[in-house]
Design a protein around this motif. Structure first.
Motif, PDB file in Angstrom:
ATOM      1  N   LYS A  96      -3.694 -44.442 -76.282  1.00  0.00           N
ATOM      2  CA  LYS A  96      -5.005 -44.128 -76.852  1.00  0.00           C
ATOM      3  C   LYS A  96      -5.476 -42.746 -76.416  1.00  0.00           C
ATOM      4  CE  LYS A  96      -6.845 -48.809 -77.449  1.00  0.00           C
ATOM      5  NZ  LYS A  96      -7.895 -49.779 -77.030  1.00  0.00           N
ATOM      6  N   LEU A  97      -5.273 -42.425 -75.126  1.00  0.00           N
ATOM      7  CA  LEU A  97      -5.678 -41.116 -74.617  1.00  0.00           C
ATOM      8  C   LEU A  97      -4.879 -40.011 -75.294  1.00  0.00           C
ATOM      9  CD1 LEU A  97      -7.316 -39.420 -72.637  1.00  0.00           C
ATOM     10  CD2 LEU A  97      -5.551 -39.814 -70.914  1.00  0.00           C
ATOM     11  N   GLU A  98      -3.572 -40.217 -75.421  1.00  0.00           N
ATOM     12  CA  GLU A  98      -2.739 -39.225 -76.091  1.00  0.00           C
ATOM     13  C   GLU A  98      -3.141 -39.068 -77.551  1.00  0.00           C
ATOM     14  OE1 GLU A  98       1.185 -40.651 -75.435  1.00  0.00           O
ATOM     15  OE2 GLU A  98       1.355 -39.793 -73.397  1.00  0.00           O
ATOM     16  N   GLN A  99      -3.480 -40.192 -78.208  1.00  0.00           N
ATOM     17  CA  GLN A  99      -3.908 -40.131 -79.598  1.00  0.00           C
ATOM     18  C   GLN A  99      -5.226 -39.379 -79.718  1.00  0.00           C
ATOM     19  OE1 GLN A  99      -2.222 -41.284 -82.395  1.00  0.00           O
ATOM     20  NE2 GLN A  99      -3.827 -40.131 -83.454  1.00  0.00           N
ATOM     21  N   TYR A 100      -6.142 -39.621 -78.764  1.00  0.00           N
ATOM     22  CA  TYR A 100      -7.429 -38.928 -78.764  1.00  0.00           C
ATOM     23  C   TYR A 100      -7.227 -37.423 -78.585  1.00  0.00           C
ATOM     24  CZ  TYR A 100     -12.195 -37.697 -77.375  1.00  0.00           C
ATOM     25  OH  TYR A 100     -13.438 -37.118 -77.294  1.00  0.00           O
ATOM     26  N   GLU A 101      -6.356 -37.066 -77.637  1.00  0.00           N
ATOM     27  CA  GLU A 101      -6.075 -35.648 -77.418  1.00  0.00           C
ATOM     28  C   GLU A 101      -5.393 -35.037 -78.634  1.00  0.00           C
ATOM     29  OE1 GLU A 101      -3.742 -35.701 -73.888  1.00  0.00           O
ATOM     30  OE2 GLU A 101      -5.476 -35.854 -72.539  1.00  0.00           O
ATOM     31  N   LEU A 102      -4.506 -35.806 -79.270  1.00  0.00           N
ATOM     32  CA  LEU A 102      -3.831 -35.315 -80.465  1.00  0.00           C
ATOM     33  C   LEU A 102      -4.827 -35.096 -81.592  1.00  0.00           C
ATOM     34  CD1 LEU A 102      -1.212 -34.620 -81.952  1.00  0.00           C
ATOM     35  CD2 LEU A 102      -0.946 -37.048 -82.491  1.00  0.00           C
ATOM     36  N   ASP A 103      -5.768 -36.031 -81.743  1.00  0.00           N
ATOM     37  CA  ASP A 103      -6.797 -35.879 -82.782  1.00  0.00           C
ATOM     38  C   ASP A 103      -7.643 -34.630 -82.527  1.00  0.00           C
ATOM     39  OD1 ASP A 103      -5.908 -38.159 -84.007  1.00  0.00           O
ATOM     40  OD2 ASP A 103      -7.430 -39.460 -83.110  1.00  0.00           O
ATOM     41  N   ASN A 104      -7.982 -34.397 -81.247  1.00  0.00           N
ATOM     42  CA  ASN A 104      -8.759 -33.201 -80.914  1.00  0.00           C
ATOM     43  C   ASN A 104      -7.987 -31.926 -81.237  1.00  0.00           C
ATOM     44  OD1 ASN A 104     -10.938 -34.667 -79.997  1.00  0.00           O
ATOM     45  ND2 ASN A 104     -10.309 -34.610 -77.852  1.00  0.00           N
ATOM     46  N   LEU A 105      -6.695 -31.934 -80.919  1.00  0.00           N
ATOM     47  CA  LEU A 105      -5.872 -30.757 -81.212  1.00  0.00           C
ATOM     48  C   LEU A 105      -5.741 -30.539 -82.719  1.00  0.00           C
ATOM     49  CD1 LEU A 105      -3.060 -31.145 -78.513  1.00  0.00           C
ATOM     50  CD2 LEU A 105      -4.952 -29.515 -78.521  1.00  0.00           C
ATOM     51  N   ARG A 106      -5.601 -31.619 -83.450  1.00  0.00           N
ATOM     52  CA  ARG A 106      -5.536 -31.501 -84.911  1.00  0.00           C
ATOM     53  C   ARG A 106      -6.843 -30.945 -85.469  1.00  0.00           C
ATOM     54  NH1 ARG A 106      -2.676 -37.331 -86.343  1.00  0.00           N
ATOM     55  NH2 ARG A 106      -0.501 -36.659 -86.024  1.00  0.00           N
ATOM     56  N   GLU A 107      -7.955 -31.394 -84.877  1.00  0.00           N
ATOM     57  CA  GLU A 107      -9.263 -30.898 -85.309  1.00  0.00           C
ATOM     58  C   GLU A 107      -9.396 -29.404 -85.040  1.00  0.00           C
ATOM     59  OE1 GLU A 107     -12.921 -32.123 -83.151  1.00  0.00           O
ATOM     60  OE2 GLU A 107     -13.449 -33.082 -85.048  1.00  0.00           O
ATOM     61  N   LEU A 108      -8.932 -28.983 -83.852  1.00  0.00           N
ATOM     62  CA  LEU A 108      -8.970 -27.553 -83.525  1.00  0.00           C
ATOM     63  C   LEU A 108      -8.065 -26.757 -84.457  1.00  0.00           C
ATOM     64  CD1 LEU A 108      -9.026 -27.344 -79.614  1.00  0.00           C
ATOM     65  CD2 LEU A 108     -10.896 -26.936 -81.213  1.00  0.00           C
ATOM     66  N   LEU A 109      -6.892 -27.323 -84.753  1.00  0.00           N
ATOM     67  CA  LEU A 109      -5.964 -26.638 -85.652  1.00  0.00           C
ATOM     68  C   LEU A 109      -6.579 -26.479 -87.030  1.00  0.00           C
ATOM     69  CD1 LEU A 109      -3.183 -25.425 -86.236  1.00  0.00           C
ATOM     70  CD2 LEU A 109      -2.352 -27.742 -86.734  1.00  0.00           C
ATOM     71  N   ALA A 110      -7.219 -27.553 -87.519  1.00  0.00           N
ATOM     72  CA  ALA A 110      -7.875 -27.475 -88.827  1.00  0.00           C
ATOM     73  C   ALA A 110      -8.995 -26.452 -88.808  1.00  0.00           C
ATOM     74  CB  ALA A 110      -8.415 -28.852 -89.217  1.00  0.00           C
ATOM     75  N   LEU A 111      -9.738 -26.397 -87.699  1.00  0.00           N
ATOM     76  CA  LEU A 111     -10.816 -25.411 -87.580  1.00  0.00           C
ATOM     77  C   LEU A 111     -10.257 -24.002 -87.522  1.00  0.00           C
ATOM     78  CD1 LEU A 111     -13.897 -25.115 -87.278  1.00  0.00           C
ATOM     79  CD2 LEU A 111     -13.572 -25.229 -84.801  1.00  0.00           C
ATOM     80  N   ASP A 112      -9.152 -23.837 -86.810  1.00  0.00           N
ATOM     81  CA  ASP A 112      -8.503 -22.525 -86.736  1.00  0.00           C
ATOM     82  C   ASP A 112      -8.064 -22.063 -88.116  1.00  0.00           C
ATOM     83  OD1 ASP A 112      -7.298 -20.247 -85.510  1.00  0.00           O
ATOM     84  OD2 ASP A 112      -5.361 -21.252 -85.646  1.00  0.00           O
ATOM     85  N   GLN A 113      -7.508 -22.987 -88.893  1.00  0.00           N
ATOM     86  CA  GLN A 113      -7.059 -22.642 -90.237  1.00  0.00           C
ATOM     87  C   GLN A 113      -8.224 -22.423 -91.193  1.00  0.00           C
ATOM     88  OE1 GLN A 113      -4.535 -26.011 -91.068  1.00  0.00           O
ATOM     89  NE2 GLN A 113      -2.755 -25.124 -90.022  1.00  0.00           N
ATOM     90  N   LYS A 114      -9.383 -22.998 -90.852  1.00  0.00           N
ATOM     91  CA  LYS A 114     -10.571 -22.828 -91.690  1.00  0.00           C
ATOM     92  C   LYS A 114     -11.098 -21.399 -91.624  1.00  0.00           C
ATOM     93  CE  LYS A 114     -15.117 -24.985 -92.434  1.00  0.00           C
ATOM     94  NZ  LYS A 114     -16.042 -26.034 -91.947  1.00  0.00           N
TER      95      LYS A 114
END
Length: 287
Positions: A96-114
């Motif tokens: 769950k912790l790894e999934q949460y961190e992965l979701d945060n990284l994906r969110e940052l990646l999406a924001l970076d691409q935005k």
């Protein structure tokens, strides 16, 4: 009164006597072949019930021993199952912790691409001021990573705030919800400008931030319209999402409008941010 006799035969002697009688009876029965005689009848009345009792006690003790053995086996198995449950629970929490961190990284990646036109560096939040909200907090990147004061900070879906202080390995950020914060905003639907104000009391009560001085002469602004950083802002680069209009009303002067915005960032849960290394050109018009 008559005195009771103090003479008493010990029970062990009685038991020994009875055992001797039984032994003699058995011997006489076998040696004299009195299988159908009175001794055999006596033996049937005496020894058969005794044998049954012994068998019952023996069966009872064997059952108890088996039950005890099974209980010990079940307890051992239960301990093994508890250990397996603990291990699986720990593994699930890690996933769950790894999934949460992965979701945060994906969110940052999406924001970076935005916002691809801006150079950025990722950082982790390491401390914050007291209170429920991330109004002022510290990140783990500083001047060694190219961070300077007045650089914009983003997370979630949009603007978090601006860097106010920098050390070699840290930087402090003041978010747009802080009481001292003001941002020049602009509606993407009409390009009309407004001023976005930080207000911790409004955040505590309604989880919103305030905006004022919206010049909506054509009455085109509506609830749900996005508000971004304006091109006339002095510190904030253009086009970063601030939030969405939540309430809208005409001011008493009948010339401007004000209301509240739903922030694009969850200011109660910020762990990772992106710092935009491109600073606003000081030569542009300021407001």
């Amino acid at each position: 009164m008559k005195r009771k006799s103090k003479f008493k035969i010990p029970s062990k002697y009685i038991l020994m006597f009875l055992s001797a009688v039984c032994g003699i009876a058995i011997y006489v029965s076998f040696t004299m072949n009195l299988s159908g005689g009175p001794l055999n009848t006596v033996a049937g009345y005496v020894f058969v019930p005794m044998q049954r009792g012994i068998n019952y006690v023996g069966s009872f003790l064997i059952d108890k021993a088996d039950n005890l053995k099974n209980l010990k086996s079940v307890m051992a198995e239960n301990q093994e199952l508890k250990a397996q449950v603990d291990a699986l629970t720990s593994e699930l929490n890690t996933i769950k912790l790894e999934q949460y961190e992965l979701d945060n990284l994906r969110e940052l990646l999406a924001l970076d691409q935005k916002y691809p036109s801006y150079e950025k560096v990722a950082a982790n939040v390491i401390s914050k001021d007291t209170g429920n909200w991330f109004s002022v907090f510290t990140i783990d990147k500083g001047s060694k990573d190219g961070i300077e004061t007045d650089m914009n900070v983003i997370a979630g879906s949009g603007l978090v705030g601006v860097v106010t202080d920098v050390g070699p390995n840290y930087a402090k950020v003041r978010s747009i919800i802080d009481d001292t914060s003001k941002v020049s905003g602009m509606l993407t639907t009409t390009s009309d400008g407004c001023i976005v104000h930080g207000d911790l009391q409004e955040m505590n009560e309604n989880q919103n931030i305030l905006f004022t001085d919206l010049k909506d002469s054509d009455d085109k602004a509506a609830v749900g319209d996005p508000v971004v950083t304006s091109y006339i802002s002095d510190k904030y680069v253009q086009g970063i999402l601030i939030g969405y209009i939540n309430t809208l009303e005409v001011d008493s002067n009948n010339l401007t409008k004000s209301g509240t915005l739903t922030p694009a960032v969850d200011f109660e849960h910020i762990q990772e941010v992106l710092v935009i290394l491109d600073k606003k050109d000081s030569g542009e018009t300021k407001k």
